[in-house]
Design a protein around this motif. Structure first.
Motif, PDB file in Angstrom:
ATOM      1  N   ALA A  46      -7.024  -4.551   1.427  1.00 58.80           N
ATOM      2  CA  ALA A  46      -5.937  -4.903   0.515  1.00 58.80           C
ATOM      3  C   ALA A  46      -4.615  -4.387   1.066  1.00 58.80           C
ATOM      4  N   ASP A  47      -3.745  -5.313   1.461  1.00 57.58           N
ATOM      5  CA  ASP A  47      -2.408  -4.933   1.910  1.00 57.58           C
ATOM      6  C   ASP A  47      -1.377  -5.102   0.800  1.00 57.58           C
ATOM      7  N   LEU A  48      -1.742  -5.866  -0.228  1.00 56.71           N
ATOM      8  CA  LEU A  48      -0.823  -6.131  -1.335  1.00 56.71           C
ATOM      9  C   LEU A  48      -1.609  -6.033  -2.632  1.00 56.71           C
ATOM     10  N   TRP A  49      -0.922  -5.524  -3.670  1.00 62.75           N
ATOM     11  CA  TRP A  49      -1.564  -5.330  -4.975  1.00 62.75           C
ATOM     12  C   TRP A  49      -0.747  -6.019  -6.054  1.00 62.75           C
TER      13      TRP A  49
ATOM     14  N   PRO B 248      -6.268  -5.840  -6.199  1.00 65.09           N
ATOM     15  CA  PRO B 248      -5.971  -5.955  -4.766  1.00 65.09           C
ATOM     16  C   PRO B 248      -5.996  -7.409  -4.301  1.00 65.09           C
ATOM     17  N   LEU B 249      -5.076  -7.761  -3.414  1.00 63.48           N
ATOM     18  CA  LEU B 249      -5.041  -9.077  -2.782  1.00 63.48           C
ATOM     19  C   LEU B 249      -5.495  -8.877  -1.334  1.00 63.48           C
ATOM     20  N   TYR B 250      -6.725  -9.282  -1.058  1.00 60.27           N
ATOM     21  CA  TYR B 250      -7.344  -8.963   0.227  1.00 60.27           C
ATOM     22  C   TYR B 250      -6.853  -9.876   1.341  1.00 60.27           C
TER      23      TYR B 250
ATOM     24  N   ARG C  30       0.817  -1.209   0.000  1.00 62.45           N
ATOM     25  CA  ARG C  30       0.000   0.000   0.000  1.00 62.45           C
ATOM     26  C   ARG C  30       0.852   1.260   0.000  1.00 62.45           C
ATOM     27  N   ASP C  31       2.043   1.214   0.624  1.00 61.03           N
ATOM     28  CA  ASP C  31       2.901   2.394   0.684  1.00 61.03           C
ATOM     29  C   ASP C  31       3.760   2.563  -0.568  1.00 61.03           C
TER      30      ASP C  31
END
Length: 540
Positions: free
Chosen positions: A296-299, A288-290, A213-214
């Motif tokens: 979603a912390d990872l895309w 998004p990978l929920y 996300r960052d």
């Protein structure tokens, strides 16, 4: 609770079956290459019921479309062997197979195939094949080219070309939407199957990376490294920004901020720099990978190339702009002349009335020339430009077709060389070539008082050259001067033109068995020349 191994197998099978990319797995048992698994998308795009095919050789399941495709089975077999031998993925050239049409009839389908070896303990045990059906793309390219060649009614057909390109872009978007990765894994599942996950991403034909996300990059697949030439660094922040075109970066960052904040899939178009420092267009999709908290912390970021579509769209836009501009001027002048003729029709003996008629005829001639150029391009491409060849004296042909230059302009035509040479040619077609070259010399070299035409004998051919003393053509543009729709520079006069004259002239000369070329030096002028076969009698 599942063990790590079972969890990894379940994860792999789930991702394999749900992938929107057609996938199949072959056993590396050359020469049979037995089909042991395929996903739903593979069966869907092949258009066949593949139940009962597992355990059979892939070469027994699919049939070639024709003799050429049969030969391509050799290419497929060699590629499979190469993937096993080198233990590296192999991109195959375009292959053609037999598939079922709308009515069940056999038809030709085109496929782009990538083979990725899956290495066991000490050897390649399996082969993962990724298929991309590019049949519609091939048809789209041919349809777009045919549409431009058959341009007669400019306004209506240009609208149709725009509609086809829009539909093609939508189909491309739909195709890329099918590539969304439905990876909804918990954090511990991603960590437990990290290597398997990376192998799958490396097997995809698209550039792929994962992003937190960052903006911190977690992983780049091999296609990213191959394209950009950058190392696969999981710890550096925002490596992907280094390859985004500077003009696109801020817009891309704004789109990413909006997509990441919404926790929903999204897409954008941008240019990415290749390792050769060239930029190409990509459609970038973010999935998004929920996590368990539905956040979603990872895309997953997937970039599919659309550079060819962008170029085709730009060519279409350029052509519409040129055609609209060049038709607008003579049509506007024609409309004005007709209005003035209508006002003075009661006094048909006046000089103004006849002047307006001449102006209307001149404007109509310009419009007719533009349409004739488009029709001639179509006839050339369809090999429907007939030639009525006979013995023609070159000097008389030149002298007869260029009188208008001396009468209507300040230029002098100076004809030198062998004035008795006869060529075997279509008089009307070569007349058009000469007039085009002389008109270009007048148009692009208005200060060149003398236009020199020279007739030379070279073996069994006659060489005719047209020389002006104008500004010349830049060296970097000479190699494109005979391309369709290309113009090296704008004329000092507001004369219409679609950049077709030299293209048509070169094709006419080629159909006669001759050649056409150009020599130019900046500040000293240009010489356009062409050769034609001599008639049997050579001279009159």
């Amino acid at each position: 609770m599942e063990t790590d191994g079972a969890l990894s197998d379940t994860l792999f099978f789930t991702v394999f079956q749900q992938a929107n990319t057609p996938l199949c797995i072959l056993r590396a048992d050359s020469p049979a290459y037995t089909l042991i698994e395929f996903n739903q998308q593979f069966e869907k795009v092949t258009g066949r019921d593949l139940s009962g095919t597992v355990g059979r050789s892939i070469f027994d399941i699919f049939q070639p479309f024709d003799q050429q495709s049969d030969a391509q089975f050799g290419v497929l077999k060699n590629s499979l062997n190469k993937a096993v031998k080198t233990r590296s993925y192999v991109d195959l050239p375009l292959l053609h197979f037999q598939s079922s049409g709308p009515a069940g009839e056999p038809e030709r389908s085109s496929w782009q195939i990538t083979v990725t070896p899956i290495v066991g303990a000490s050897r390649v045990a399996l082969l993962l094949c990724t298929l991309l059906n590019v049949t519609e793309n091939e048809r789209m390219r041919k349809d777009a080219e045919a549409a431009r060649e058959e341009e007669i009614r400019l306004h209506e057909e240009l609208k149709q070309a725009h509609q086809r390109l829009t539909e093609s872009q939508l189909r491309l978007r739909e195709m890329n939407e099918k590539l969304e990765m439905k990876v909804l894994l918990r954090t511990r599942e991603i960590k437990a199957s990290e290597q398997r996950f990376k192998s799958i991403l490396n097997a995809l034909p698209e550039i792929t990376w994962t992003m937190a996300r960052d903006g911190r990059t977690e992983f780049y697949n091999k296609r990213w490294c191959d394209y950009t030439g950058l190392p696969n660094s999981e710890s550096r922040l925002l490596d992907w920004q280094d390859v985004v075109h500077p003009d696109d970066l801020q817009q891309m960052l704004n789109c990413l901020t909006e997509i990441l904040a919404g926790n929903q899939p999204g897409e954008l178009e941008t240019r990415l720099r290749a390792k050769d420092n060239t930029y190409r267009w990509f459609l970038v999709r973010l999935q998004p990978l929920y996590s368990d908290s539905n956040k979603a912390d990872l895309w997953a970021v997937i970039a599919a190339g659309i550079d060819n579509l962008k170029k085709l769209q730009q060519e279409k836009d350029d052509f519409i702009s040129i055609a609209s501009h060049e038709l607008k001027s003579p049509l506007t002048a024609l409309k004005a002349s007709l209005q003035l003729i209508d006002r003075t029709k009661d006094d048909r003996t006046s000089e103004k009335f006849h002047h307006f008629i001449r102006q209307a005829n001149k404007s109509m001639h310009k419009v007719s020339t533009l349409v004739d150029d488009l029709l001639n391009v179509r006839r050339i491409n369809e090999a429907q430009l007939p030639l009525n060849q006979k013995s023609v004296k070159v000097f008389e042909l030149i002298n007869g077709c260029c009188n208008h230059i001396s009468i209507t302009t300040k230029h002098n035509l100076v004809i030198t060389g062998d004035k008795d040479l006869n060529v075997f040619a279509d008089e009307a077609a070569i007349d058009r070539v000469i007039v085009n070259l002389v008109n270009n010399a007048v148009k692009y070299a208005p200060d060149s008082k003398d236009i020199k035409l020279r007739i030379q004998r070279q073996g069994r051919t006659a060489k005719i050259s047209v020389t002006d003393c104008g500004p010349g053509i830049p060296p970097d543009k000479l190699h494109r001067i005979f391309e369709r729709y290309y113009q090296a520079e704008k004329s000092p006069f507001n004369s219409p033109g679609l950049g077709l004259g030299l293209f048509i002239s070169a094709e006419i000369v080629r159909r006669h068995g001759g050649r056409m070329g150009v020599e130019s030096e900046l500040g000293k002028g240009s010489t356009f020349w062409f050769s034609l076969p001599l008639a049997n009698g050579v001279k009159a």
